[in-house]
Design a protein around this motif. Structure first.
Motif, PDB file in Angstrom:
ATOM      1  N   TYR A 197       0.817  -1.336   0.053  1.00 42.09           N
ATOM      2  CA  TYR A 197       0.056  -0.089   0.197  1.00 42.09           C
ATOM      3  C   TYR A 197       0.854   1.193   0.135  1.00 42.09           C
TER       4      TYR A 197
ATOM      5  N   ILE B 121      -2.078   5.920  -2.744  1.00 42.18           N
ATOM      6  CA  ILE B 121      -2.935   6.945  -2.404  1.00 42.18           C
ATOM      7  C   ILE B 121      -1.785   8.176  -2.198  1.00 42.18           C
TER       8      ILE B 121
ATOM      9  N   SER C 131      -0.616  11.352  -0.342  1.00 43.41           N
ATOM     10  CA  SER C 131      -0.814  11.859   1.105  1.00 43.41           C
ATOM     11  C   SER C 131      -0.548  13.449   0.905  1.00 43.41           C
TER      12      SER C 131
ATOM     13  N   GLY D  11       2.773  14.781   5.394  1.00 43.40           N
ATOM     14  CA  GLY D  11       1.834  13.819   5.796  1.00 43.40           C
ATOM     15  C   GLY D  11       2.115  12.342   5.195  1.00 43.40           C
TER      16      GLY D  11
ATOM     17  N   SER E 144       2.945   9.956   8.502  1.00 46.95           N
ATOM     18  CA  SER E 144       1.658   9.888   9.301  1.00 46.95           C
ATOM     19  C   SER E 144       0.414   8.951   8.475  1.00 46.95           C
ATOM     20  N   MET E 145       0.232   9.144   7.281  1.00 47.79           N
ATOM     21  CA  MET E 145      -0.730   8.406   6.478  1.00 47.79           C
ATOM     22  C   MET E 145      -0.336   6.926   6.346  1.00 47.79           C
TER      23      MET E 145
ATOM     24  N   THR F 243       1.251   5.569   8.666  1.00 43.61           N
ATOM     25  CA  THR F 243       1.006   4.801  10.067  1.00 43.61           C
ATOM     26  C   THR F 243      -0.523   4.444  10.200  1.00 43.61           C
ATOM     27  N   GLY F 244      -1.407   5.318   9.577  1.00 44.95           N
ATOM     28  CA  GLY F 244      -2.859   5.056   9.587  1.00 44.95           C
ATOM     29  C   GLY F 244      -3.033   3.939   8.927  1.00 44.95           C
ATOM     30  N   ILE F 245      -2.624   3.842   7.490  1.00 41.59           N
ATOM     31  CA  ILE F 245      -2.848   2.749   6.787  1.00 41.59           C
ATOM     32  C   ILE F 245      -2.453   1.421   7.360  1.00 41.59           C
TER      33      ILE F 245
ATOM     34  N   ALA G 274      -1.966   0.782  10.714  1.00 42.84           N
ATOM     35  CA  ALA G 274      -2.760   0.500  11.706  1.00 42.84           C
ATOM     36  C   ALA G 274      -4.186   0.155  11.477  1.00 42.84           C
ATOM     37  N   GLY G 275      -4.646   0.783  10.492  1.00 43.34           N
ATOM     38  CA  GLY G 275      -6.131   0.471   9.896  1.00 43.34           C
ATOM     39  C   GLY G 275      -6.127  -1.100   9.189  1.00 43.34           C
ATOM     40  N   LEU G 276      -5.089  -1.414   8.394  1.00 43.97           N
ATOM     41  CA  LEU G 276      -5.058  -2.678   8.085  1.00 43.97           C
ATOM     42  C   LEU G 276      -4.710  -3.809   9.217  1.00 43.97           C
ATOM     43  N   ARG G 277      -3.999  -3.515  10.063  1.00 43.31           N
ATOM     44  CA  ARG G 277      -3.870  -4.460  11.200  1.00 43.31           C
ATOM     45  C   ARG G 277      -4.980  -4.534  12.108  1.00 43.31           C
ATOM     46  N   ALA G 278      -5.566  -3.400  12.396  1.00 40.28           N
ATOM     47  CA  ALA G 278      -7.110  -3.475  13.125  1.00 40.28           C
ATOM     48  C   ALA G 278      -7.998  -4.255  12.657  1.00 40.28           C
TER      49      ALA G 278
ATOM     50  N   ALA H 248       6.745  14.268  10.804  1.00 41.30           N
ATOM     51  CA  ALA H 248       5.907  13.213  10.975  1.00 41.30           C
ATOM     52  C   ALA H 248       6.739  11.866  10.510  1.00 41.30           C
TER      53      ALA H 248
END
Lengths: 392, 296
Positions: free
Chosen positions: B39, B64, B66, B70, B73-74, B76-78, B80-84, B108
């Motif tokens: 990603y 994507i 960013s 960022g 930081s983006m 990080t979100g990708i 964390a979001g996939l892992r979650a 960042a």
């Protein structure tokens, strides 16, 4: 259902937990801190399963939330004041990408001068960022707003981020008895977050792209229409909310005695609670007063406001922001709505509550009476806007 | 890794990058090593400008843009979001330019390294803000003429050395950091393949010549990317488990920097004295490397 004694921040945190966010990113700023502290405790005690990301700034908080939302995770962040301005670039970025991030903003004054107390200059400065903007009046509404926020933002007809505003200190730090729904009730109201607007292994996508002059307008038009549709989705969602939780809300605005009122005060946020009391007292004394509380600044309740105030003699707009050299932005929006509808009602603008200055019962009573008496006339000093407490 | 081991699949193609673009090569090769489960996040910069023009979108994998500041930081979100959501087999990879990394994006990036987020951050370094028309960045080298550091009487090009991003990343105690160059692709690919297997934050800084900004021919990109390593001006190294190591040691005596500078119009104004100063600085750096990396 249980009853808890909670501050506005805590009530919102309880609401967020019930919404089961998967990624929470946050950076501390007064008076927002307690909402993220409580959420961190909930992650620690196991009552909430979420990735809690300790970002190094507000810009990263929202950038991170967008990244997580762009892979289909339900996200939460919270900020206030300078933090909201620092992440401003990301606000438009998230809304343009149509990612339904939910954020709580603790309304706080903006430097300079430095001040940590409440007014609404932060969120109203970012009215055009493409976010749904809602303003809660009390802690119960704050909790309920957290659940409604996800429901509305994630609806595929809307797919737009949601900023829930709580007046700093007046609401974020004031304790009230709050009804906390059961998780099963919340789950019945709020389905899992499903979207096609995401990157995934099965359907790879390129997102957040460039759209040149030929394509740009089409994207903005779609965003505009989605925000307009949000009004219907809010009404629909509140209807279902009332069925499940037994607590109803009234859509984009809430009105009190507006049907036969001569003087209607329009305001938003926690000030409306006191305004409601004053309105009732003046009514009891024989004055035909009414109150309209704006619950949503975006989508803007143009039709609802016109319907409620068109028959009045004067509308006084009380707001905690100022577009320097002009007037309050809420006032501008209301006048546009009235003009477009051809409503012939006088309007007058009061701005105040800056840097946490208390708006008292007597301030509000004075506004009702002065507005009625002097409707249409400029303020004595020639200004179109009347400041509360400018000389105090 | 070598060319024979590399997949024929393409993930970044059909874009508008200039002929001879080192950055496009760095992204294309990295994606071939990482594969379809990467990603990618790219901030404002050359690669997002040339690759994401709706409706012509040029990544076959998820990608994507960013915000400029960022990238990390983006990512990080990708991640964390996939892992979650239970995903395990993926790489969150960033491709940011030198300005996006060393200037506007450094906060960042520092935050992500500090948290140990499981992301791979690749800085493709063409040594100036090329996308906006060759302005000085924190990674422009000493002496380089850019549109904001003109070479004239008062200003003689950029007067500051490159920010030491590799060492800055390492100073965080990062899981893995490396320098690379598109002139030595096997070394670059090895580092990406290794980074893919390491948990935690990975930072790879790859030199990616830009014919437009460097004032060179479009067929000289690889040659220049080799020269910068062969002259000892850009050591190819990695940092892992707290230890620095050279991965492809430039042969000594190093190639003469004179030839490297002569090929590029951005350095045309440099005097023999300037080049001698740069060379002396290089030698000082190598003394340090020999002591710190090799213990000699």
């Amino acid at each position: 259902m249980s009853r808890e004694f909670l501050s506005g921040n805590e009530a919102f945190a309880f609401g967020v937990r019930l919404a089961r966010p998967q990624v929470i990113s946050a950076y501390p700023i007064t008076p927002q801190t307690i909402v993220v502290e409580r959420l961190a405790e909930m992650v620690e005690d196991g009552s909430l399963t979420a990735e809690f990301v300790h970002v190094e700034s507000e810009h990263s908080a929202l950038s991170c939330a967008m990244g997580a939302s762009a892979v289909g995770a339900r996200t939460f962040t919270a900020t206030s004041s300078q933090g909201l301005l620092y992440m401003a670039e990301c606000l438009n970025y998230v809304s343009g990408g149509r990612h339904p991030v939910v954020m709580m903003n603790a309304n706080r004054s903006i430097a300079l001068p430095w001040n940590i107390y409440g007014d609404q200059r932060d969120s109203l400065a970012l009215l055009e960022s493409g976010w749904i903007q809602a303003y809660a009046q009390d802690a119960q509404e704050a909790l309920d707003m957290a659940l409604l926020a996800y429901r509305v933002a994630e609806d595929p007809r809307v797919s737009t981020p949601f900023m829930a505003n709580l007046d700093g200190f007046h609401l974020t730090h004031t304790y009230e008895v709050v009804e906390v729904p059961e998780q099963a009730e919340a789950d019945a109201f709020l389905p899992r977050f499903e979207t096609e607007n995401k990157m995934s292994e099965s359907v790879p996508k390129n997102l957040a792209f460039t759209a040149g002059p030929d394509h740009n307008t089409a994207f903005l038009y779609k965003q505009h229409e989605a925000m307009r549709r949000a009004a219907d989705v809010i009404a629909e969602s509140e209807g279902e909310f009332a069925e499940i939780f037994g607590r109803g809300y009234t859509g984009l605005v809430e009105t009190l005695h507006t049907e036969d009122a001569d003087t209607i005060l329009v305001t938003l946020g926690s000030a409306a609670a006191l305004a409601g009391e004053v309105c009732g007292k003046l009514r009891a004394a024989g004055e035909k007063t009414g109150l309209l509380r704006i619950r949503y600044m975006r989508p803007f309740p143009a039709a609802e406001i016109v319907r409620a105030v068109a028959g009045a003699k004067v509308v006084a707009v009380l707001e905690k922001d100022i577009s320097f050299g002009f007037e309050g932005v809420v006032f501008t929006n209301i006048n546009s709505a009235l003009k477009q509808a051809g409503a012939d009602v006088r309007t007058v603008n009061y701005v105040g509550g800056f840097g946490g200055r208390f708006i008292s019962e007597s301030d509000i009573a004075r506004i009702y009476r002065e507005a009625y008496r002097e409707a249409g006339a400029a303020a004595k000093d020639g200004q179109r806007v009347r400041f509360i407490g400018a000389t105090a | 890794m070598n060319a024979r081991e590399l997949t024929k699949d393409e993930y970044f193609f059909g874009h508008k990058a200039c002929a001879g673009c080192g950055g496009a090569l760095a992204v294309r090769i990295a994606m071939k090593v990482l594969g379809k489960n990467a990603y990618a996040a790219l901030p404002a910069g050359c690669m997002s400008a040339v690759g994401f023009n709706f409706p012509q979108l040029c990544f076959a994998n998820n990608a994507i843009i960013s915000t400029f500041a960022g990238t990390a930081s983006m990512l990080t979100g990708i991640e964390a979001g996939l892992r979650a959501q239970g995903a395990t087999d993926f790489t969150a990879v960033g491709f940011a330019g030198d300005g996006g990394t060393a200037d506007i994006g450094i906060q960042a990036l520092s935050g992500a390294i500090d948290r140990g987020d499981d992301i791979l951050y690749i800085c493709y370094d063409n040594e100036a803000y090329m996308n906006t028309g060759v302005q000085k960045s924190g990674l422009s080298p000493f002496g380089a003429k850019t549109t904001t550091t003109p070479a004239g009487e008062r200003i003689r090009g950029n007067i500051r050395p490159k920010k030491r991003m590799f060492e800055i990343a390492a100073a965080h105690g990062i899981a893995y950091a490396a320098t690379a160059s598109v002139g030595y692709l096997n070394d670059y690919m090895d580092k990406i393949a290794k980074a893919k297997t390491i948990r935690g934050t990975k930072y790879i800084h790859v030199i990616a010549p830009c014919p437009v900004g460097w004032g060179t021919r479009t067929d000289e990109t690889i040659e220049l990317a080799r020269d910068i390593a062969d002259t000892g001006l850009w050591p190819l190294a990695e940092y892992e488990n707290g230890v620095f190591r050279l991965t492809k040691r430039a042969r000594e005596p190093f190639a003469d920097p004179q030839n490297y500078f002569k090929k590029q119009s951005r350095f045309r104004h440099l005097t023999a004295g300037d080049i001698a100063a740069i060379t002396a600085d290089r030698d000082l750096n190598w003394e340090k490397i020999k002591k710190e990396y090799e213990g000699s």
